[in-house]
Design a protein around this motif. Structure first.
Motif, PDB file in Angstrom:
ATOM      1  N   ALA A 383       0.851  -1.220   0.181  1.00 59.98           N
ATOM      2  CA  ALA A 383      -0.045  -0.186  -0.060  1.00 59.98           C
ATOM      3  C   ALA A 383       0.797   1.261   0.034  1.00 59.98           C
ATOM      4  CB  ALA A 383      -0.873   0.022   1.186  1.00 59.98           C
ATOM      5  N   GLY A 384       2.138   1.280   0.533  1.00 55.48           N
ATOM      6  CA  GLY A 384       3.079   2.424   0.583  1.00 55.48           C
ATOM      7  C   GLY A 384       3.802   2.515  -0.742  1.00 55.48           C
ATOM      8  N   GLY A 385       3.666   1.655  -1.703  1.00 58.93           N
ATOM      9  CA  GLY A 385       4.197   1.762  -2.819  1.00 58.93           C
ATOM     10  C   GLY A 385       5.549   1.066  -2.876  1.00 58.93           C
ATOM     11  N   MET A 386       6.082   0.469  -1.764  1.00 59.47           N
ATOM     12  CA  MET A 386       7.255  -0.295  -1.802  1.00 59.47           C
ATOM     13  C   MET A 386       7.211  -1.834  -2.483  1.00 59.47           C
ATOM     14  SD  MET A 386       9.524   1.441  -0.335  1.00 59.47           S
ATOM     15  CE  MET A 386      10.734   0.469  -0.044  1.00 59.47           C
ATOM     16  N   LEU A 410      -2.910  -6.161  -2.715  1.00 63.30           N
ATOM     17  CA  LEU A 410      -1.311  -5.783  -3.366  1.00 63.30           C
ATOM     18  C   LEU A 410      -1.936  -4.995  -4.532  1.00 63.30           C
ATOM     19  CD1 LEU A 410       0.467  -9.416  -2.784  1.00 63.30           C
ATOM     20  CD2 LEU A 410       0.287  -7.438  -1.332  1.00 63.30           C
ATOM     21  N   VAL A 411      -0.688  -4.343  -5.059  1.00 66.12           N
ATOM     22  CA  VAL A 411      -0.763  -3.676  -6.323  1.00 66.12           C
ATOM     23  C   VAL A 411       0.319  -4.419  -7.251  1.00 66.12           C
ATOM     24  CG1 VAL A 411      -0.139  -1.539  -7.491  1.00 66.12           C
ATOM     25  CG2 VAL A 411      -1.333  -1.173  -5.128  1.00 66.12           C
ATOM     26  N   TYR A 412      -0.307  -4.725  -8.351  1.00 62.15           N
ATOM     27  CA  TYR A 412       0.374  -5.373  -9.451  1.00 62.15           C
ATOM     28  C   TYR A 412       0.684  -4.455 -10.730  1.00 62.15           C
ATOM     29  CZ  TYR A 412       1.791  -8.871 -12.583  1.00 62.15           C
ATOM     30  OH  TYR A 412       2.628  -9.711 -13.663  1.00 62.15           O
TER      31      TYR A 412
END
Length: 807
Positions: A383-386, A410-412
């Motif tokens: 969520a923090g972009g890491m 998660l961001v994919y």
């Protein structure tokens, strides 16, 4: 020679504690023997010339004959023991059976013939003790020869006692039952084999090729549901017991085996007919039994019931077909799922399956997916972009650490650079043996939901700011009245913080919600609002009790909360603090209906309540009521002497005195000046008179001090019963006023009860009417003088007078 034998026998007997007379009685008697403590002597019933040899032998010859008999026995070991169990006599059979010559055996203890285990357990001493106690001991068991080989023996140990009962020693007779024991063991093993065959659902048979006879074992016949014991049948009959479709094959296979016997064997799975005209599958295996001397060949076989296994195989084959169909259907279903599914091998992490949606979401087909543990092309971010390392991804953690079911968002970043939000759930898959074979990951594309959530969060923040800014209390609930939101004003007025109130029933937070419609609770009002699907407005004022004890008067409204499609999801309660305005209204209402000086009901409110009493009496004449009209006597003196302020104070104090003599449901009012009125509800005339007398007495006892003077008053009371004849409020008050006036005219400080046809009241009414008529006549010049007597005004004046009439 006889003498030598007798001496030897006597010597051996003496060592055993025997005397010659104990072994035989006389030359004329047959051989005697001791059994226990009794002397047993067989009787001869034949001719004297045919008697046994012992009947004519001398005692020493009989002893020699006995010794030869004992030593000549080969199948039975006979020897003697002394009282301590040491061997004293040892026969030839003992030497052959035990392996010990007499020289080695005599003088040794009986225990040398027992096994090591029996000696360790004290069996020899125990057996001797039993024989000594009971007279003999009989038992069977394994015994040991000199070469330490074992044989199974039947043993009898007999205690030998003289006529006086004194123990002289023991005799021991041993029979070798080893052959019988081995035979028993063979029979037992055969029975065990039969039990094993029976438990294994198996049966045996044998085919004598020379005679063509087939013998079927009993348990094999039982498997087929047939009876018989080792039933012999012909070969053709045996073939006929097979399934018609298998008969030719079995016949050909058996005949072919005969041509290559004994090197060949027979083995196949065939069907045999049962007694119920059904067929069962059997596994048949047979080998040739080679016989010596050119005897006919015998084929020995066993049939094992494999019908259940065969049926299971068919079921398994059917299940395999269904499994293939299910796999195809599973693959079809998975490829049409809106969620991405990945399967990875444990522990290698190699991805073995992905459905069509997973390929679209990841932007890769299955050959490109590789290993879930170290695949660097998977670009996931938190969520923090890491960026998240491949080994720290949910599926990799499940593979490496056997973590339980996990879910996270998660961001994919797809290969084309587009980023999407995925909700990923992972879990381990276990086989039926409990081993972990696979790990599964299910991915949902929640990008649209995430966008909607951000929009909803913005709207919620705006709503929160709006709710915080408004001055009304707002509480939202779900369909069951459970609080979901509380604004700051509602927090202040209920005494509950938002964190404390959320999750509680609204009846716990908003309490007591009294004076509402029909006494309903807030939850009931919410339920009615939702059931009717409308806003409930204009609810009566209610009293809200806060947690700290403070009370608020509120105006409230309840409205349903619905989604765009009309589905109800809850309700909102909005309430406004009207405590101050209600207080002012109540104050105005009180002042409008009460006398400011005494706090009693004023004339307007009194007339309203009197009207209600009149209406009630008309509906229920028997309920009864009375009206008291009271006018103070000598009140003007206080005003003239001490001023109007003192008069007002006196009226205030006297009103409180009167209050103490009336009931709460009665109405006491100040009509104006020094006039009071009282409605006595639900009473008879007598009860009303008692109340009036109490007021009269209280007034008489009342004292008022002012400017060093003490004033006492009186009161004139007019009392009228209120019944269904009263025409109006004005008429009732006029009658009560007339009754009070009559009380004043007749002497003051008293009670006048008005009754029907009251002459005084009628006269007063007439007088009042004349006053009105005269006033009107004067004003309207309606008087005429007819005559008037002329009277002297001086003392002693006399004179005639003329009549003058006035009309």
């Amino acid at each position: 020679m006889h003498s030598a034998h007798a001496s030897a026998c006597a010597g051996n007997a003496a060592r055993a504690g025997w005397q010659p007379m104990e072994l035989y009685e006389s030359r004329a008697n047959p051989i005697a023997f001791v059994k226990g403590n009794a002397l047993c002597q067989p009787k001869w019933t034949g001719p004297v010339s045919d008697r046994p040899l012992g009947s004519v032998l001398a005692p020493h010859e009989l002893s020699e004959l006995y010794r030869l008999m004992v030593e000549g026995v080969r199948e039975c070991v006979v020897f003697l023991l002394d009282t301590d169990g040491f061997i004293t006599v040892w026969n030839k059979a003992a030497e052959e059976m035990k392996g010990y010559p007499a020289a080695e055996a005599i003088g040794q203890h009986l225990s040398m013939l027992y096994t090591d285990e029996d000696r360790h357990q004290g069996a020899p001493q125990h057996h001797l003790a039993l024989a000594k106690e009971a007279g003999f001991f009989r038992g069977e068991g394994w015994r040991m020869r000199k070469d330490r080989s074992l044989f199974f023996a039947n043993v009898t140990i007999t205690a030998l006692r003289d006529d006086a009962g004194t123990l002289r020693g023991f005799s021991k007779i041993t029979l070798d039952l080893t052959a019988h024991k081995l035979l028993e063991r063979c029979e037992k093993e055969r029975a065990e084999i039969d039990m094993v065959l029976q438990a294994a659902h198996s049966g045996t048979w044998r085919w004598n090729v020379g005679t063509g006879v087939v013998h079927l074992a009993a348990h094999f016949l039982a498997l087929l549901g047939r009876s018989g014991v080792d039933s012999p049948i012909r070969f053709d009959e045996w073939i006929g017991m097979f399934h018609p479709q298998d008969q030719d094959l079995v016949r050909a296979r058996l005949l072919a085996a005969c041509e290559t016997a004994p090197a060949s064997h027979f083995e196949d799975q065939v069907r045999l007919c049962t007694a119920g005209d059904t067929h069962r599958w059997f596994h048949v295996h047979a080998n040739w039994n080679e016989t010596a001397g050119g005897a006919p060949l015998i084929l020995m076989g066993v049939c094992v019931d494999v019908h259940t296994l065969k049926t299971a195989e068919a079921a398994r084959e059917h299940a395999n077909q269904q499994l293939h169909a299910e796999r195809a259907r599973f693959s079809h279903i998975m490829d049409h799922l809106p969620s991405g599914v990945l399967l990875a091998d444990v522990p290698s992490g190699h991805i073995t399956y992905q459905n069509r949606e997973a390929g679209r979401m990841l932007g890769r087909d299955l050959p490109q997916t590789g290993c879930a543990i170290n695949h660097e092309d998977y670009r996931f971010f938190d969520a923090g972009g890491m960026r998240i390392a491949p080994a720290d991804l949910p599926l990799a953690r499940t593979i490496l650490t056997n973590a339980g079911t996990q879910s996270e968002e998660l961001v994919y970043e797809r290969p084309d650079g587009v980023r999407a939000h995925y909700a990923v759930t992972t879990a381990s898959i276990f086989d039926t043996d409990g081993a972990r074979r696979l790990a599964i990951a299910v991915m949902h594309d929640v990008s649209a939901l995430k966008t909607a959530q951000l929009s909803a969060a913005t709207e919620k923040e705006q709503a929160q700011v709006t709710l915080s800014a408004i001055t009304d209390g707002v509480i939202t609930t779900d369909l069951n009245g459970i609080i979901a939101l509380v604004n700051p004003v509602a927090e202040r007025m209920t005494g509950w913080t938002r964190q404390e109130a959320v999750g509680h029933s609204i009846d716990e937070v908003v309490r007591p919600f009294d004076n509402n419609c029909c006494g309903e609770t807030v939850t009931a009002l919410i339920r009615r609002c939702l059931d009717e699907g409308r806003v409930l407005q204009g609810l009566p004022h209610a009293m809200l009790s806060a947690r700290g004890g403070q009370r608020y008067t509120i105006e409230s409204a309840i409205a349903p909360i619905a989604l765009a499609d009309g589905k109800l999801i809850g309700s909102v309660l909005v309430f406004h603090d009207v405590t101050e305005s209600r207080r002012m209204l109540d104050q105005l209402g009180y002042e409008a209906s009460h006398d400011a000086l005494t706090g009693l009901v004023n004339r307007r409110e009194f007339e309203v309540r009197l009207k209600r009493t009149l209406e009630r009496i008309k509906l229920a004449p028997d309920s009864g009521a009375a009206l008291l009209y009271m006018d103070l006597d000598q009140f003007k003196i206080v005003n003239d002497t001490c001023g109007h302020a003192a008069g007002d104070d006196l009226l205030h104090i006297l009103a409180q005195v009167y209050r103490g003599h009336v009931r709460e449901r009665d109405t006491l009012a100040r009509l104006g000046g020094d006039e009071f009125a009282l409605i006595v509800d639900h009473c008879t005339v007598e009860e009303a008179m008692m109340v009036a007398e109490k007021i009269l007495d209280a007034t008489a006892r009342f004292r008022y001090a002012c400017k060093d003077r003490m004033f006492h008053l009186g009161v004139s009371i007019g009392l009228i019963p209120i019944d269904d004849t009263a025409a109006s409020v004005e008429e009732a008050l006029r009658q009560a006023d007339h009754a009070c006036y009559i009380a004043k005219e007749t002497g003051r400080n008293r009670i006048h009860l008005h009754q029907r046809d009251d002459a005084k009241l009628i006269m007063r009414r007439s007088d009042m009417n004349w006053v009105t008529r005269l006033t009107n006549a004067i004003e309207c010049d309606g008087l005429q003088l007819h005559y008037q007597p002329i009277m002297p005004i001086g003392a002693g004046d006399t004179g005639d007078t003329g009549d003058t009439g006035v009309t």
